[in-house]
Scaffold this motif. Structure first.
Motif, PDB file in Angstrom:
ATOM      1  N   ASP A  30       0.919  -1.297   0.033  1.00  0.00           N
ATOM      2  CA  ASP A  30      -0.102  -0.017  -0.168  1.00  0.00           C
ATOM      3  C   ASP A  30       0.807   1.179   0.044  1.00  0.00           C
ATOM      4  N   ASP A  31       1.979   1.151   0.183  1.00  0.00           N
ATOM      5  CA  ASP A  31       3.018   2.321   0.365  1.00  0.00           C
ATOM      6  C   ASP A  31       3.868   2.488  -0.881  1.00  0.00           C
ATOM      7  N   TYR A  32       3.627   1.665  -2.004  1.00  0.00           N
ATOM      8  CA  TYR A  32       4.262   1.852  -3.197  1.00  0.00           C
ATOM      9  C   TYR A  32       3.235   1.875  -4.471  1.00  0.00           C
ATOM     10  N   ALA A  33       3.721   2.736  -5.423  1.00  0.00           N
ATOM     11  CA  ALA A  33       3.366   2.864  -6.572  1.00  0.00           C
ATOM     12  C   ALA A  33       3.949   1.596  -7.575  1.00  0.00           C
ATOM     13  N   ILE A  34       2.968   1.156  -8.444  1.00  0.00           N
ATOM     14  CA  ILE A  34       3.442  -0.165  -9.180  1.00  0.00           C
ATOM     15  C   ILE A  34       3.255   0.512 -10.627  1.00  0.00           C
ATOM     16  N   GLY A  35       4.668   0.170 -11.349  1.00  0.00           N
ATOM     17  CA  GLY A  35       4.355   0.739 -12.915  1.00  0.00           C
ATOM     18  C   GLY A  35       4.972  -0.444 -13.750  1.00  0.00           C
ATOM     19  N   TRP A  36       4.466  -0.278 -14.798  1.00  0.00           N
ATOM     20  CA  TRP A  36       4.668  -1.278 -16.091  1.00  0.00           C
ATOM     21  C   TRP A  36       5.461  -0.614 -16.879  1.00  0.00           C
ATOM     22  N   SER A  49       2.855   2.245 -18.093  1.00  0.00           N
ATOM     23  CA  SER A  49       1.789   2.544 -16.798  1.00  0.00           C
ATOM     24  C   SER A  49       1.966   2.516 -15.732  1.00  0.00           C
ATOM     25  N   CYS A  50       1.321   3.514 -14.804  1.00  0.00           N
ATOM     26  CA  CYS A  50       1.522   3.423 -13.323  1.00  0.00           C
ATOM     27  C   CYS A  50       0.406   3.514 -12.653  1.00  0.00           C
ATOM     28  N   ILE A  51       0.224   2.829 -11.525  1.00  0.00           N
ATOM     29  CA  ILE A  51      -0.872   3.190 -10.777  1.00  0.00           C
ATOM     30  C   ILE A  51      -0.282   3.639  -9.378  1.00  0.00           C
ATOM     31  N   SER A  52      -0.837   4.544  -8.639  1.00  0.00           N
ATOM     32  CA  SER A  52      -0.469   5.050  -7.415  1.00  0.00           C
ATOM     33  C   SER A  52      -1.306   4.077  -6.304  1.00  0.00           C
ATOM     34  N   SER A  53      -0.756   3.570  -5.240  1.00  0.00           N
ATOM     35  CA  SER A  53      -1.330   2.823  -4.292  1.00  0.00           C
ATOM     36  C   SER A  53      -2.108   3.672  -3.073  1.00  0.00           C
ATOM     37  N   SER A  54      -1.509   4.940  -3.221  1.00  0.00           N
ATOM     38  CA  SER A  54      -2.185   5.959  -2.313  1.00  0.00           C
ATOM     39  C   SER A  54      -3.450   6.306  -2.516  1.00  0.00           C
ATOM     40  N   ASP A  55      -3.716   6.690  -3.854  1.00  0.00           N
ATOM     41  CA  ASP A  55      -4.964   7.193  -4.259  1.00  0.00           C
ATOM     42  C   ASP A  55      -5.657   6.679  -5.728  1.00  0.00           C
ATOM     43  N   ALA A  98       8.455  -1.357  -8.409  1.00  0.00           N
ATOM     44  CA  ALA A  98       7.772  -0.627  -7.406  1.00  0.00           C
ATOM     45  C   ALA A  98       8.577   0.557  -7.065  1.00  0.00           C
ATOM     46  N   GLY A  99       7.774   1.548  -6.614  1.00  0.00           N
ATOM     47  CA  GLY A  99       8.569   2.796  -6.161  1.00  0.00           C
ATOM     48  C   GLY A  99       7.856   3.162  -4.842  1.00  0.00           C
ATOM     49  N   ALA A 100       8.605   3.748  -3.780  1.00  0.00           N
ATOM     50  CA  ALA A 100       7.921   3.985  -2.513  1.00  0.00           C
ATOM     51  C   ALA A 100       7.360   5.405  -2.889  1.00  0.00           C
ATOM     52  N   GLU A 101       6.311   5.777  -2.433  1.00  0.00           N
ATOM     53  CA  GLU A 101       5.614   6.913  -2.758  1.00  0.00           C
ATOM     54  C   GLU A 101       5.948   7.880  -1.830  1.00  0.00           C
ATOM     55  N   VAL A 102       6.904   7.697  -0.946  1.00  0.00           N
ATOM     56  CA  VAL A 102       7.468   8.739  -0.056  1.00  0.00           C
ATOM     57  C   VAL A 102       9.036   9.432  -0.573  1.00  0.00           C
ATOM     58  N   THR A 103       9.297   8.602  -1.757  1.00  0.00           N
ATOM     59  CA  THR A 103      10.430   9.072  -2.286  1.00  0.00           C
ATOM     60  C   THR A 103      10.494   9.220  -3.993  1.00  0.00           C
ATOM     61  N   THR A 104       9.427   8.899  -4.373  1.00  0.00           N
ATOM     62  CA  THR A 104       9.282   8.745  -5.865  1.00  0.00           C
ATOM     63  C   THR A 104       7.836   8.934  -6.021  1.00  0.00           C
ATOM     64  N   THR A 105       7.408   9.296  -7.522  1.00  0.00           N
ATOM     65  CA  THR A 105       6.135   9.612  -7.920  1.00  0.00           C
ATOM     66  C   THR A 105       5.874   8.824  -9.189  1.00  0.00           C
ATOM     67  N   GLY A 113      12.435   6.113 -14.500  1.00  0.00           N
ATOM     68  CA  GLY A 113      12.606   4.734 -13.921  1.00  0.00           C
ATOM     69  C   GLY A 113      12.867   4.849 -12.780  1.00  0.00           C
ATOM     70  N   VAL A 114      12.566   5.988 -11.747  1.00  0.00           N
ATOM     71  CA  VAL A 114      13.038   5.849 -10.233  1.00  0.00           C
ATOM     72  C   VAL A 114      12.332   5.023  -9.649  1.00  0.00           C
ATOM     73  N   CYS A 115      12.579   3.727  -9.216  1.00  0.00           N
ATOM     74  CA  CYS A 115      12.097   2.823  -8.683  1.00  0.00           C
ATOM     75  C   CYS A 115      12.759   2.141  -7.817  1.00  0.00           C
ATOM     76  N   ASP A 116      12.391   1.394  -6.794  1.00  0.00           N
ATOM     77  CA  ASP A 116      12.958   0.642  -5.874  1.00  0.00           C
ATOM     78  C   ASP A 116      13.215  -0.926  -6.094  1.00  0.00           C
ATOM     79  N   TYR A 117      12.373  -1.395  -6.826  1.00  0.00           N
ATOM     80  CA  TYR A 117      12.160  -2.901  -6.986  1.00  0.00           C
ATOM     81  C   TYR A 117      11.844  -3.170  -8.457  1.00  0.00           C
ATOM     82  N   TRP A 118      12.450  -4.131  -9.076  1.00  0.00           N
ATOM     83  CA  TRP A 118      12.238  -4.255 -10.239  1.00  0.00           C
ATOM     84  C   TRP A 118      11.975  -5.805 -10.442  1.00  0.00           C
TER      85      TRP A 118
END
Length: 128
Positions: A30-36, A49-55, A98-105, A113-118
């Motif tokens: 829930d703290d991460y945005a997920i992108g393709w 594409s990308c989806i924000s888990s926060s909203d 996946a990218g943590a929404e506290v550090t990326t958008t 490609g600012v993501c934490d995990y691939w």
């Protein structure tokens, strides 16, 4: 251990459809945005594409807008990419990240490609 596992790729004729899945584990979904993302041979990686888990906000590259739909099942920690009206130029290896929404958008993820995990990727091939 963090894992992002893509599935659902394959070979399809132009005009066909595929649904990709990205199953996540090892982090607070829930703290991460997920992108393709995708990368075709000889080409740079492209944010699809990308989806924000926060909203729940969704983002699409112009090349796929109106044809692809991203969605998320937070109960299953899984993000889907429904791909319709596929074209030969959609042929690529598709990765989720996946990218943590506290550090990326989502925008930073897709554009830079600012993501934490691939994940490891899944091949999509569209024949003409």
């Amino acid at each position: 251990e963090v894992q992002l596992v893509e599935s659902g790729g394959g070979l399809v004729q132009a005009g066909g459809s595929l649904r990709l899945s990205c199953a996540a584990s090892g982090f607070t979904f829930d703290d991460y945005a997920i992108g393709w993302f995708r990368q075709a041979p000889g080409k740079e990686r492209e944010g699809v594409s990308c989806i924000s888990s926060s909203d729940g906000s969704t983002y699409y590259a112009d090349s796929v807008k109106g044809r692809f739909t991203i969605s998320s099942d937070n109960a299953k920690n899984t993000v889907y990419l429904q791909m319709n009206s596929l074209k030969p130029e959609d042929t690529a290896v598709y990765y989720c990240a996946a990218g943590a929404e506290v550090t990326t958008t989502p925008v930073l993820m897709m554009m830079y490609g600012v993501c934490d995990y691939w994940g490891q990727g899944t091949q999509v091939a569209v024949s003409s």
